[in-house]
Write an enzyme that holds these catalytic residues in place. Structure first.
Site, mmCIF file in Angstrom:
data_model
loop_
_atom_site.group_PDB
_atom_site.id
_atom_site.type_symbol
_atom_site.label_atom_id
_atom_site.label_comp_id
_atom_site.label_asym_id
_atom_site.label_seq_id
_atom_site.Cartn_x
_atom_site.Cartn_y
_atom_site.Cartn_z
ATOM 1 N N SER A 332 0.896 -1.202 -0.118
ATOM 2 C CA SER A 332 -0.117 -0.083 -0.034
ATOM 3 C C SER A 332 0.823 1.276 -0.004
ATOM 4 O O SER A 332 1.804 1.280 0.456
ATOM 5 C CB SER A 332 -0.835 -0.076 1.164
ATOM 6 O OG SER A 332 -1.790 -1.002 0.845
ATOM 7 N N GLU A 333 0.401 2.264 -0.437
ATOM 8 C CA GLU A 333 1.270 3.471 -0.681
ATOM 9 C C GLU A 333 1.576 4.152 0.832
ATOM 10 O O GLU A 333 2.442 4.851 0.754
ATOM 11 C CB GLU A 333 0.162 4.476 -1.357
ATOM 12 C CG GLU A 333 -1.130 4.932 -0.849
ATOM 13 C CD GLU A 333 -1.939 5.696 -1.872
ATOM 14 O OE1 GLU A 333 -2.168 7.037 -1.501
ATOM 15 O OE2 GLU A 333 -2.269 5.151 -2.774
ATOM 16 N N SER A 334 0.804 3.850 1.854
ATOM 17 C CA SER A 334 1.125 4.065 3.101
ATOM 18 C C SER A 334 2.511 3.652 3.671
ATOM 19 O O SER A 334 2.895 4.136 4.711
ATOM 20 C CB SER A 334 0.052 3.525 4.233
ATOM 21 O OG SER A 334 0.068 2.158 4.211
#
Length: 532
Positions: A332-334
């Site tokens: 995920s981009e997180s």
């Protein structure tokens, strides 16, 4: 040594005409207790005024949940926050409203690029040179990321087009000074060292702190617990005390959210590993599940995959349901890596997470072309396969991490319903049934803004595909090709008549989408992946 202060004292540190840089993601990392106090102080005194708020990810919960809107919206008061710089405003309805009504200036820049700017600001560099955003509305040859007339009339230029740097074109994003680095951790010791053991993400805390200190600013951190000096595991410290000026110990646990929808889940921090099939709710059998199943057919064993917000978030659910979650690495981009991404309001968090990177460092992986497959929401697409995610039916949303990730993913998969606005579908007897057509066409002649440039992606050698409940369209160098059609769908009335352009139709017509995708129980993915 950092000073421990009250919430009220922290709010008084916010002066007029300053810039605040926040490390957050939805409600993760958001120092809500202090933010509420700042909003309350403004209501009572009229100060602070004219804040510039800069953050990479969206900071809100879409106005949903038992407490209503949370996050950045508490600062959406006329005169308090007058400038917004971020990648996404849609998750903060009241901020979104002020931008739309032309009441505040607003710039929409790529999430990953904002994170990288923090790194550069921390070493007093003037900005960052990158190809991210070329040919999109962020490119100054178009809008320069400016979101409304007020910004276009009075706002400064944050992006410059460089036509020739060592023989190639680039965009230069200017770094900005910040006066307060604003963030949340779990524990602080008496020397100001910060750990994040209960947070679902590491985010960009250190780089925001460095950017603030490089500008002579201060760093304020909200935590849950104060520990004795020297008692923290140094390997778990995310922000060393040398950067931290003030610590606030939160008083109300209700003001601390791990994600937009979850207060605290130990499987999101890696403290425990849970059996996925019994912990993750299977998504219902409907048109969304059919689309996501078709998405998984694009995945190969060993792929490193990123699933975006909305329908794409459920890709991990289907992979787990089909017993294939361990055949790929989900990202995920997180900054979350491994395990299975949470869906809906848990976007960005991972069940059984294996690694958690600094979010800014994580985007170097995306920009460097490390991602095998990215799945993104299907918003609006033009005849050339360009995608608009930022301005839909006059509503400003935001690019988020999309501009970085979609441009460089080796396989870019866009998934969503074929039309928008009141569309109703159902799967019946192995066929797709359109009960009510949407009011708006998603496949249009020309998009009002571009956030994904198909030609730029194809030049990199990437593959582009659009998956809907009724058909599949592939973008190649020849154009937009209608490759598959769902059982029960009429080609002319339900596809061609609902498009703003004519796709290329292969000789003999599009082939039928896999009929087994349209059955309540599938169970074929593992077999299909083993054959790749």
């Amino acid at each position: 040594m950092a000073k421990v202060i009250t919430v009220k004292e922290a709010a008084e540190l916010f002066q007029d005409n300053i810039s605040v840089g926040t490390a957050g993601f939805g409600l993760a990392g958001w120092p809500e207790e202090i933010a509420i106090a700042v909003g309350k102080r403004f209501e009572e005194t009229g100060h602070p005024r004219n804040l510039t708020h800069i953050h990479a990810a969206g900071l809100g919960n879409w106005g949903l949940g038992p407490k209503g809107e949370r996050g950045e919206g508490v600062w959406a008061q006329e005169g308090l926050m007058t400038r917004f710089i971020g990648s996404h405003a849609g998750s903060s309805p009241s901020v979104f409203k002020m931008i739309t009504e032309n009441k505040i200036m607003a710039w929409n820049l790529p999430l990953g690029t904002i994170l990288q700017i923090w790194h550069e600001a921390g070493r007093k560099a003037p900005g960052i040179l990158t190809k991210t955003g070329l040919g999109t509305f962020i490119d100054p040859r178009f809008d320069g990321g400016k979101l409304n007339p007020l910004t276009k009339e009075k706002g400064e230029d944050l992006v410059t087009y460089i036509p020739d740097f060592m023989g190639e074109e680039y965009l230069f994003y200017k770094a900005w000074p910040i006066d307060i680095g604003f963030m949340r951790g779990t524990t602080a010791d008496e020397n100001g060292n910060i750990t994040c053991e209960k947070e679902s993400h590491n985010l960009e805390m250190l780089s925001v702190a460095q950017a603030a200190k490089a500008n002579g600013g201060i760093v304020i951190v909200q935590v849950e617990t104060l520990a004795k000096a020297g008692s923290l595991n140094p390997k778990l410290v995310k922000v060393p005390g040398i950067y931290v000026d003030y610590i606030v110990v939160a008083e109300d646990p209700e003001n601390i959210m791990q994600t937009q929808g979850t207060k605290y889940n130990r499987a999101f921090t890696g403290e425990v590993r849970v059996p996925l099939q019994s912990s993750m709710k299977p998504i219902p059998f409907d048109e969304k599940k059919v689309m996501v199943r078709r998405v998984t057919q694009e995945i190969q064993p060993g792929f490193k995959c990123n699933f975006g917000i909305g329908v794409p978030t459920h890709t991990g659910n289907v992979m787990a349901e089909e017993g294939c979650a361990n055949t790929i690495t989900m990202i995920s981009e997180s900054g979350s890596i491994g395990g299975v991404p949470g869906g809906g309001n848990d976007f960005g968090a991972h069940w059984n997470i294996e690694a958690s990177c600094d979010q800014g460092d994580h985007f170097s992986f995306f920009d460097g072309g490390g991602l095998d497959l990215g799945v993104f929401g299907l918003s609006e697409v033009d005849k050339d396969g360009n995608v608009n995610t930022s301005l839909l039916n006059g509503k400003i949303m935001g690019v988020g991490g999309f501009a970085n990730i979609a441009a460089t993913a080796k396989h870019a998969v866009f998934v969503g319903t074929f039309t928008a606005g009141g569309i109703e579908c159902k799967v019946e007897d192995g066929k797709m049934v359109i009960v009510q057509e949407g009011k708006f066409k998603k496949f249009v002649e020309k998009c009002p803004q571009l956030t994904f440039n198909a030609e730029q992606s194809l030049k990199r050698g990437n593959h582009i595909i659009f998956i809907t409940e009724r058909c599949v369209i592939t973008r190649t160098m020849e154009g937009m090709i209608l490759t598959e059609i769902a059982p029960g769908i009429d080609l002319q009335t339900q596809i061609l008549d609902q498009m703003g352009f004519a796709p290329i139709i292969p000789e003999g017509g599009p082939k039928l989408m896999d009929p087994e995708l349209f059955q309540p129980v599938w169970g074929k993915l593992k077999e299909q992946m083993s054959q790749k």
